[in-house]
Design an enzyme around this catalytic site. Sequence first.
Site, PDB file in Angstrom:
ATOM      1  CG  HIS A 175     -13.283  27.027 -10.796  1.00  0.00           C
ATOM      2  ND1 HIS A 175     -12.806  26.284 -11.875  1.00  0.00           N
ATOM      3  CD2 HIS A 175     -14.514  27.388 -11.353  1.00  0.00           C
ATOM      4  CE1 HIS A 175     -13.728  26.010 -12.788  1.00  0.00           C
ATOM      5  NE2 HIS A 175     -14.835  26.661 -12.264  1.00  0.00           N
ATOM      6  CG  ASP A 202      -9.543  25.514 -12.150  1.00  0.00           C
ATOM      7  OD1 ASP A 202     -10.188  25.212 -11.191  1.00  0.00           O
ATOM      8  OD2 ASP A 202     -10.119  25.812 -13.312  1.00  0.00           O
ATOM      9  CB  VAL A 216     -24.847  31.284   4.760  1.00  0.00           C
ATOM     10  CG1 VAL A 216     -25.922  32.659   4.848  1.00  0.00           C
ATOM     11  CG2 VAL A 216     -25.172  30.627   3.936  1.00  0.00           C
ATOM     12  CD  GLN A 250     -23.436  25.368   0.194  1.00  0.00           C
ATOM     13  OE1 GLN A 250     -24.005  26.534  -0.358  1.00  0.00           O
ATOM     14  NE2 GLN A 250     -23.084  24.317  -0.579  1.00  0.00           N
ATOM     15  CG  ASP A 260     -20.583  21.827 -13.699  1.00  0.00           C
ATOM     16  OD1 ASP A 260     -21.307  22.694 -13.540  1.00  0.00           O
ATOM     17  OD2 ASP A 260     -19.851  21.632 -12.955  1.00  0.00           O
TER      18      ASP A 260
HETATM   19  N1  UPG Z   1     -20.779  28.977  -0.733  1.00  0.00           N
HETATM   20  C1  UPG Z   1     -21.261  29.332   0.724  1.00  0.00           C
HETATM   21  N2  UPG Z   1     -21.941  30.400   1.011  1.00  0.00           N
HETATM   22  C2  UPG Z   1     -22.652  30.763  -0.025  1.00  0.00           C
HETATM   23  C3  UPG Z   1     -22.675  30.391  -1.366  1.00  0.00           C
HETATM   24  C4  UPG Z   1     -21.803  29.467  -1.522  1.00  0.00           C
HETATM   25  O1  UPG Z   1     -20.248  28.904   1.398  1.00  0.00           O
HETATM   26  O2  UPG Z   1     -23.571  31.828   0.437  1.00  0.00           O
HETATM   27  C5  UPG Z   1     -19.698  27.902  -1.004  1.00  0.00           C
HETATM   28  C6  UPG Z   1     -20.539  26.560  -1.008  1.00  0.00           C
HETATM   29  O3  UPG Z   1     -20.113  26.093   0.033  1.00  0.00           O
HETATM   30  C7  UPG Z   1     -19.447  25.972  -2.119  1.00  0.00           C
HETATM   31  C8  UPG Z   1     -19.206  27.171  -2.923  1.00  0.00           C
HETATM   32  O4  UPG Z   1     -19.254  28.298  -2.151  1.00  0.00           O
HETATM   33  O5  UPG Z   1     -18.364  25.544  -1.616  1.00  0.00           O
HETATM   34  C9  UPG Z   1     -19.753  27.245  -4.248  1.00  0.00           C
HETATM   35  O6  UPG Z   1     -19.558  26.278  -5.373  1.00  0.00           O
HETATM   36  P1  UPG Z   1     -20.566  25.289  -6.200  1.00  0.00           P
HETATM   37  O7  UPG Z   1     -21.446  24.968  -5.304  1.00  0.00           O
HETATM   38  O8  UPG Z   1     -19.622  24.496  -7.023  1.00  0.00           O
HETATM   39  O9  UPG Z   1     -21.201  26.539  -6.861  1.00  0.00           O
HETATM   40  P2  UPG Z   1     -20.726  27.512  -7.915  1.00  0.00           P
HETATM   41  O10 UPG Z   1     -20.484  28.760  -7.281  1.00  0.00           O
HETATM   42  O11 UPG Z   1     -21.974  27.987  -8.877  1.00  0.00           O
HETATM   43  O12 UPG Z   1     -19.579  27.035  -8.790  1.00  0.00           O
HETATM   44  C10 UPG Z   1     -19.101  26.750 -10.163  1.00  0.00           C
HETATM   45  C11 UPG Z   1     -20.081  26.512 -11.134  1.00  0.00           C
HETATM   46  C12 UPG Z   1     -20.628  25.241 -10.827  1.00  0.00           C
HETATM   47  C13 UPG Z   1     -19.181  24.045 -10.907  1.00  0.00           C
HETATM   48  C14 UPG Z   1     -18.138  24.535  -9.831  1.00  0.00           C
HETATM   49  C15 UPG Z   1     -17.006  23.935  -9.900  1.00  0.00           C
HETATM   50  O13 UPG Z   1     -21.199  27.416 -11.148  1.00  0.00           O
HETATM   51  O14 UPG Z   1     -21.456  24.770 -11.790  1.00  0.00           O
HETATM   52  O15 UPG Z   1     -19.629  22.881 -10.799  1.00  0.00           O
HETATM   53  O16 UPG Z   1     -18.004  26.093 -10.115  1.00  0.00           O
HETATM   54  O17 UPG Z   1     -16.469  23.892 -10.942  1.00  0.00           O
END
Ligand code: UPG
Length: 471
Positions: free
Chosen positions: A26, A124, A348, A350, A389
Amino acid sequence: MEMSSSSDLQILPPHVALLPSSGMGHLVPFVRLAAALARRNCLVTFITTHPTVSLSESRLVSRLLSAFPHVTPLEFHLLPLDHSTANSKDPFFLQFEAIRRSAHLLSPLLSSCSDPPLSALITDVSLASAFISITDELRLPNYILFTSSAWMLSLCLNFPTFVVNTSTNLSGGSATASDDIEIPGVPPVPKSWLPPLLLDLSNLFTTQFMANGQELIKSNGILINTFGNAEQATVAALNEGKVVNGLPPVTKIGPLAPCEFEKGSSVEWLDGQPAGSVLYVSFGSRTAMSREQIRELGDGLVRSGCRFLWVVKDKKVDREDEEELGGIVGQELMERMKDNGLVVKNWVDQGVVLAHPAVGGFLSHCGWNSVTEAAWNGVPVLAWPQHGDQSINAQVMEKSGIGMWVKSWGWGRTEVVKGEEIGQKIGEMMGNDRLKAQAANIREESRRAVEVGGGSYKELEGIIEKWKISR
Ligand code: UPG
């Protein structure tokens, strides 16, 4: 008294406050939106809630504020949450609740942002219903940033009505005759793709989801971080009033581009790998698989014969993720993996990984940010939704043409998916030239949308115009 004529009026840039909720999924789109607004000369107040759940959240907010010193932080200290009244063990959902219950404390803070006065608050979606009445009292326009797909937004808007209209217990027998959740104007959602927590109507996540779904209609507008043509028809149905009547405009502002300040160090190991050869494996910021499934996944990676970079998560919250990698994955598997892959347990960047030329595929849970980042970088995806989701997003992702989804793997909870099958599907995805070509097109389309003159760029410009202050 001298009156100013309309020609004396000065048009000032808008002043916008942003209120993210909890968890990186978020927070990431909020910092990207804050950066996009600041770059367009908006005055931005970024509301920071204290305390945060994870370390990565506080780190990201600090990076935003260092990169954009003219973004003003506004500290929002939360009331402690009474855990006995909130029916959930998930620290992120409990934090949503703590923010929601502290909503009245934000009102005086928003009023104090008076130089110049605020033009809008962007909230949000997980907090929407708690803050719309607060901004109403202040006569402050309230916009929602929806952090998932447009199809998921359609479900969110309809789910409260669906629950009222169906007398069947969702967790029990069939929800409807067809076992689908019908949504006017867009395709139905199969019951098995619903966020599993929605099957329990008393769960904290579900009560918040329903409350937000009912109130979104009262906001002044909904911003959505979606990409390409994948969701064009869904966004159109939302804006034509087909999904729910009287919905405020849904504005497509995505894909929100990863920012320079998010960048951490790169993974040097990638530099030594051939172009497009590496599968990146990550399930986002808050998903820990079972140990058994982790080991089958490791086995599958070895069997695939592909090079891989695997980010293992053992605990939902980073502060608690302390056990050594060898203990989680097992020494024997670590040994088998070392020739072809790099396995890490730390955060990391991403964005940097997906942009690296060595990366040619992404095994992802389909958190919405991961899907949009894969699109941004043109990296084909193999979807393995884990919760929330993510099945809905996986379907949108597959339909967009950027990847494939093995639906029989389910949520990866009830049955352990075997390494042999995982390895086979990885091989299929990494060798699929059609997906590579489609992903490359989606990358170009995504970048065009947000550059000057692109569709999403113009949409955001239009909203900023509306917010501009005349004085
Ligand atoms: N990320 C990193 N490095 C890591 C792990 C994650 O940079 O080692 C970043 C990634 O690039 C992204 C964010 O963290 O920008 C993660 O977001 P997302 O891919 O949406 O996954 P979640 O962290 O699981 O996000 C939650 C919910 C997901 C939902 C999202 C947006 O679990 O299901 O779609 O929030 O509402």
